[in-house]
Design a protein around this motif. Structure first.
Motif, PDB file in Angstrom:
ATOM      1  N   CYS A  15      35.838  45.598  38.481  1.00 11.70           N
ATOM      2  CA  CYS A  15      36.372  44.953  37.143  1.00 11.70           C
ATOM      3  C   CYS A  15      37.899  45.329  36.971  1.00 11.70           C
ATOM      4  O   CYS A  15      38.079  46.424  36.665  1.00 11.70           O
ATOM      5  CB  CYS A  15      35.510  45.342  36.233  1.00 11.70           C
ATOM      6  N   THR A  16      38.717  44.301  36.534  1.00 12.04           N
ATOM      7  CA  THR A  16      40.029  44.637  35.971  1.00 12.04           C
ATOM      8  C   THR A  16      40.044  45.027  34.649  1.00 12.04           C
ATOM      9  O   THR A  16      40.991  45.893  34.282  1.00 12.04           O
ATOM     10  CB  THR A  16      40.973  43.448  36.405  1.00 12.04           C
ATOM     11  N   SER A  17      39.359  44.625  33.814  1.00  7.30           N
ATOM     12  CA  SER A  17      39.429  44.955  32.341  1.00  7.30           C
ATOM     13  C   SER A  17      38.787  46.586  32.133  1.00  7.30           C
ATOM     14  O   SER A  17      39.343  47.181  31.354  1.00  7.30           O
ATOM     15  CB  SER A  17      38.674  44.054  31.440  1.00  7.30           C
ATOM     16  N   CYS A  18      37.865  47.075  32.842  1.00  6.00           N
ATOM     17  CA  CYS A  18      37.358  48.322  32.721  1.00  6.00           C
ATOM     18  C   CYS A  18      38.508  49.424  33.362  1.00  6.00           C
ATOM     19  O   CYS A  18      38.578  50.246  32.879  1.00  6.00           O
ATOM     20  CB  CYS A  18      36.044  48.424  33.676  1.00  6.00           C
ATOM     21  N   VAL A  19      39.187  49.087  34.198  1.00  6.89           N
ATOM     22  CA  VAL A  19      40.120  49.769  34.939  1.00  6.89           C
ATOM     23  C   VAL A  19      41.388  49.943  34.087  1.00  6.89           C
ATOM     24  O   VAL A  19      41.987  51.015  33.759  1.00  6.89           O
ATOM     25  CB  VAL A  19      40.638  49.314  36.318  1.00  6.89           C
ATOM     26  N   SER A  27      30.058  54.014  28.492  1.00  9.80           N
ATOM     27  CA  SER A  27      29.521  54.285  29.712  1.00  9.80           C
ATOM     28  C   SER A  27      30.897  54.927  30.564  1.00  9.80           C
ATOM     29  O   SER A  27      31.931  54.574  30.266  1.00  9.80           O
ATOM     30  CB  SER A  27      28.919  53.490  30.690  1.00  9.80           C
ATOM     31  N   THR A  28      30.422  55.649  31.591  1.00  7.03           N
ATOM     32  CA  THR A  28      31.517  56.228  32.630  1.00  7.03           C
ATOM     33  C   THR A  28      31.620  55.259  33.694  1.00  7.03           C
ATOM     34  O   THR A  28      32.478  55.716  34.801  1.00  7.03           O
ATOM     35  CB  THR A  28      31.094  57.488  32.850  1.00  7.03           C
ATOM     36  N   ASP A  29      30.744  54.201  34.133  1.00  8.41           N
ATOM     37  CA  ASP A  29      30.930  53.493  35.230  1.00  8.41           C
ATOM     38  C   ASP A  29      31.932  52.381  35.225  1.00  8.41           C
ATOM     39  O   ASP A  29      32.476  51.716  34.109  1.00  8.41           O
ATOM     40  CB  ASP A  29      29.521  52.937  35.545  1.00  8.41           C
ATOM     41  N   ILE A  30      32.323  51.791  36.053  1.00 10.98           N
ATOM     42  CA  ILE A  30      33.077  50.556  36.462  1.00 10.98           C
ATOM     43  C   ILE A  30      32.236  49.639  37.324  1.00 10.98           C
ATOM     44  O   ILE A  30      31.825  50.024  38.532  1.00 10.98           O
ATOM     45  CB  ILE A  30      34.568  50.940  37.119  1.00 10.98           C
ATOM     46  N   SER A  31      32.290  48.229  37.072  1.00  6.59           N
ATOM     47  CA  SER A  31      31.617  47.292  37.627  1.00  6.59           C
ATOM     48  C   SER A  31      32.186  47.108  38.954  1.00  6.59           C
ATOM     49  O   SER A  31      33.163  46.925  38.878  1.00  6.59           O
ATOM     50  CB  SER A  31      31.370  46.026  36.723  1.00  6.59           C
ATOM     51  N   ARG A  32      31.338  47.147  40.049  1.00  7.57           N
ATOM     52  CA  ARG A  32      31.831  46.678  41.344  1.00  7.57           C
ATOM     53  C   ARG A  32      31.007  45.726  42.134  1.00  7.57           C
ATOM     54  O   ARG A  32      29.687  46.094  41.905  1.00  7.57           O
ATOM     55  CB  ARG A  32      32.217  47.827  42.220  1.00  7.57           C
ATOM     56  N   TYR A  33      31.496  44.907  42.869  1.00  5.61           N
ATOM     57  CA  TYR A  33      30.748  44.076  43.715  1.00  5.61           C
ATOM     58  C   TYR A  33      31.160  44.114  45.180  1.00  5.61           C
ATOM     59  O   TYR A  33      32.199  44.411  45.370  1.00  5.61           O
ATOM     60  CB  TYR A  33      30.744  42.376  43.138  1.00  5.61           C
ATOM     61  N   CYS A  52      30.389  41.568  33.972  1.00  9.27           N
ATOM     62  CA  CYS A  52      30.669  43.069  34.035  1.00  9.27           C
ATOM     63  C   CYS A  52      29.509  43.522  33.037  1.00  9.27           C
ATOM     64  O   CYS A  52      29.475  43.233  31.944  1.00  9.27           O
ATOM     65  CB  CYS A  52      31.903  43.387  33.532  1.00  9.27           C
ATOM     66  N   PRO A  53      28.670  44.294  33.653  1.00  5.98           N
ATOM     67  CA  PRO A  53      27.526  44.929  32.664  1.00  5.98           C
ATOM     68  C   PRO A  53      27.974  45.986  31.593  1.00  5.98           C
ATOM     69  O   PRO A  53      27.464  46.080  30.557  1.00  5.98           O
ATOM     70  CB  PRO A  53      26.486  45.370  33.576  1.00  5.98           C
ATOM     71  N   TYR A  54      29.193  46.446  31.985  1.00  2.00           N
ATOM     72  CA  TYR A  54      29.767  47.413  30.953  1.00  2.00           C
ATOM     73  C   TYR A  54      30.496  46.936  29.808  1.00  2.00           C
ATOM     74  O   TYR A  54      30.654  47.499  28.783  1.00  2.00           O
ATOM     75  CB  TYR A  54      30.331  48.702  31.828  1.00  2.00           C
ATOM     76  N   CYS A  55      31.361  45.848  30.328  1.00  4.47           N
ATOM     77  CA  CYS A  55      31.752  44.863  29.223  1.00  4.47           C
ATOM     78  C   CYS A  55      31.047  44.195  28.542  1.00  4.47           C
ATOM     79  O   CYS A  55      31.316  43.640  27.401  1.00  4.47           O
ATOM     80  CB  CYS A  55      33.109  44.301  29.756  1.00  4.47           C
ATOM     81  N   TYR A  56      29.994  43.749  29.061  1.00  2.00           N
ATOM     82  CA  TYR A  56      29.029  42.612  28.630  1.00  2.00           C
ATOM     83  C   TYR A  56      29.586  41.279  28.360  1.00  2.00           C
ATOM     84  O   TYR A  56      29.370  40.397  27.496  1.00  2.00           O
ATOM     85  CB  TYR A  56      28.498  43.148  27.132  1.00  2.00           C
ATOM     86  N   LYS A  57      30.445  40.842  29.414  1.00  5.43           N
ATOM     87  CA  LYS A  57      30.979  39.575  29.410  1.00  5.43           C
ATOM     88  C   LYS A  57      31.656  39.327  30.809  1.00  5.43           C
ATOM     89  O   LYS A  57      31.498  40.102  31.464  1.00  5.43           O
ATOM     90  CB  LYS A  57      32.127  39.313  28.529  1.00  5.43           C
ATOM     91  N   HIS A  58      31.870  38.104  31.198  1.00  2.59           N
ATOM     92  CA  HIS A  58      32.563  37.563  32.367  1.00  2.59           C
ATOM     93  C   HIS A  58      33.874  38.208  32.321  1.00  2.59           C
ATOM     94  O   HIS A  58      34.559  37.619  31.459  1.00  2.59           O
ATOM     95  CB  HIS A  58      32.389  36.198  32.833  1.00  2.59           C
ATOM     96  N   THR A  59      34.490  38.736  33.453  1.00  2.00           N
ATOM     97  CA  THR A  59      35.839  39.118  33.460  1.00  2.00           C
ATOM     98  C   THR A  59      36.346  39.054  35.021  1.00  2.00           C
ATOM     99  O   THR A  59      35.568  38.777  35.753  1.00  2.00           O
ATOM    100  CB  THR A  59      35.816  40.629  33.261  1.00  2.00           C
ATOM    101  N   ILE A  60      37.574  39.074  35.169  1.00  2.00           N
ATOM    102  CA  ILE A  60      37.950  38.935  36.535  1.00  2.00           C
ATOM    103  C   ILE A  60      37.894  40.362  37.085  1.00  2.00           C
ATOM    104  O   ILE A  60      38.370  41.353  36.854  1.00  2.00           O
ATOM    105  CB  ILE A  60      39.620  38.658  36.466  1.00  2.00           C
ATOM    106  N   HIS A  61      37.238  40.177  38.572  1.00  2.00           N
ATOM    107  CA  HIS A  61      37.319  41.440  39.438  1.00  2.00           C
ATOM    108  C   HIS A  61      38.038  40.987  40.315  1.00  2.00           C
ATOM    109  O   HIS A  61      38.152  39.903  41.233  1.00  2.00           O
ATOM    110  CB  HIS A  61      35.759  41.379  39.901  1.00  2.00           C
ATOM    111  N   GLY A  62      38.929  42.295  40.756  1.00  2.00           N
ATOM    112  CA  GLY A  62      40.122  41.919  41.766  1.00  2.00           C
ATOM    113  C   GLY A  62      39.657  43.053  42.863  1.00  2.00           C
ATOM    114  O   GLY A  62      38.862  43.681  42.922  1.00  2.00           O
ATOM    115  N   GLU A  63      40.189  42.656  43.983  1.00  2.00           N
ATOM    116  CA  GLU A  63      39.994  43.485  45.336  1.00  2.00           C
ATOM    117  C   GLU A  63      40.612  44.481  45.584  1.00  2.00           C
ATOM    118  O   GLU A  63      41.892  44.817  45.064  1.00  2.00           O
ATOM    119  CB  GLU A  63      40.357  42.149  46.524  1.00  2.00           C
ATOM    120  N   ILE A  64      39.901  45.600  45.936  1.00  2.00           N
ATOM    121  CA  ILE A  64      40.442  46.910  45.817  1.00  2.00           C
ATOM    122  C   ILE A  64      40.464  47.665  47.376  1.00  2.00           C
ATOM    123  O   ILE A  64      39.686  46.978  48.255  1.00  2.00           O
ATOM    124  CB  ILE A  64      39.818  48.147  44.928  1.00  2.00           C
ATOM    125  N   LYS A  65      41.162  48.496  47.854  1.00  2.00           N
ATOM    126  CA  LYS A  65      41.211  49.070  48.798  1.00  2.00           C
ATOM    127  C   LYS A  65      39.787  49.864  49.040  1.00  2.00           C
ATOM    128  O   LYS A  65      39.386  50.565  48.332  1.00  2.00           O
ATOM    129  CB  LYS A  65      42.485  49.995  49.145  1.00  2.00           C
TER     130      LYS A  65
END
Length: 66
Positions: A15-19, A27-33, A52-65
Motif C-alpha cells: 500500500c502506497t498510502s500507508c508507506v 495499527s503498525t501493519d502495512i497492507s501487502r498482497y 487496504c484493511p488498515y486505511c479502510y479504503k481502496h488504494t494504489i498498491h505498488g510493486e516492491i523489491k
C-alpha cells in the motif's frame, strides 16, 4: 529444459498510502498482497488498486523489491 529466467515472477504489492504516511496511528501493519506478473508483458513496476484493511479504503498498491 529449464530457462535461466522465468517469464512469470512472483511480486509483492504494498500500500502506497500507508508507506507514504509512515506507520498508521491505529495499527503498525502495512497492507501487502502477493501476486504474479509476466516479465515480458509488463517490464515496468506494477501498480494495482486494492483494498487496504488498515486505511479502510481502496488504494494504489505498488510493486516492491523482495
Amino acid at each position: 529444459m529449464s530457462k535461466s529466467k522465468d517469464v512469470r515472477v512472483t511480486i509483492i504489492l504494498e500500500c502506497t498510502s500507508c508507506v507514504r504516511n509512515g506507520v498508521n496511528k491505529e495499527s503498525t501493519d502495512i497492507s501487502r498482497y502477493i501476486t504474479q506478473k509476466n516479465r515480458h508483458n509488463t517490464p515496468s513496476r506494477l501498480e494495482l488498486k486494492k483494498f487496504c484493511p488498515y486505511c479502510y479504503k481502496h488504494t494504489i498498491h505498488g510493486e516492491i523489491k523482495k
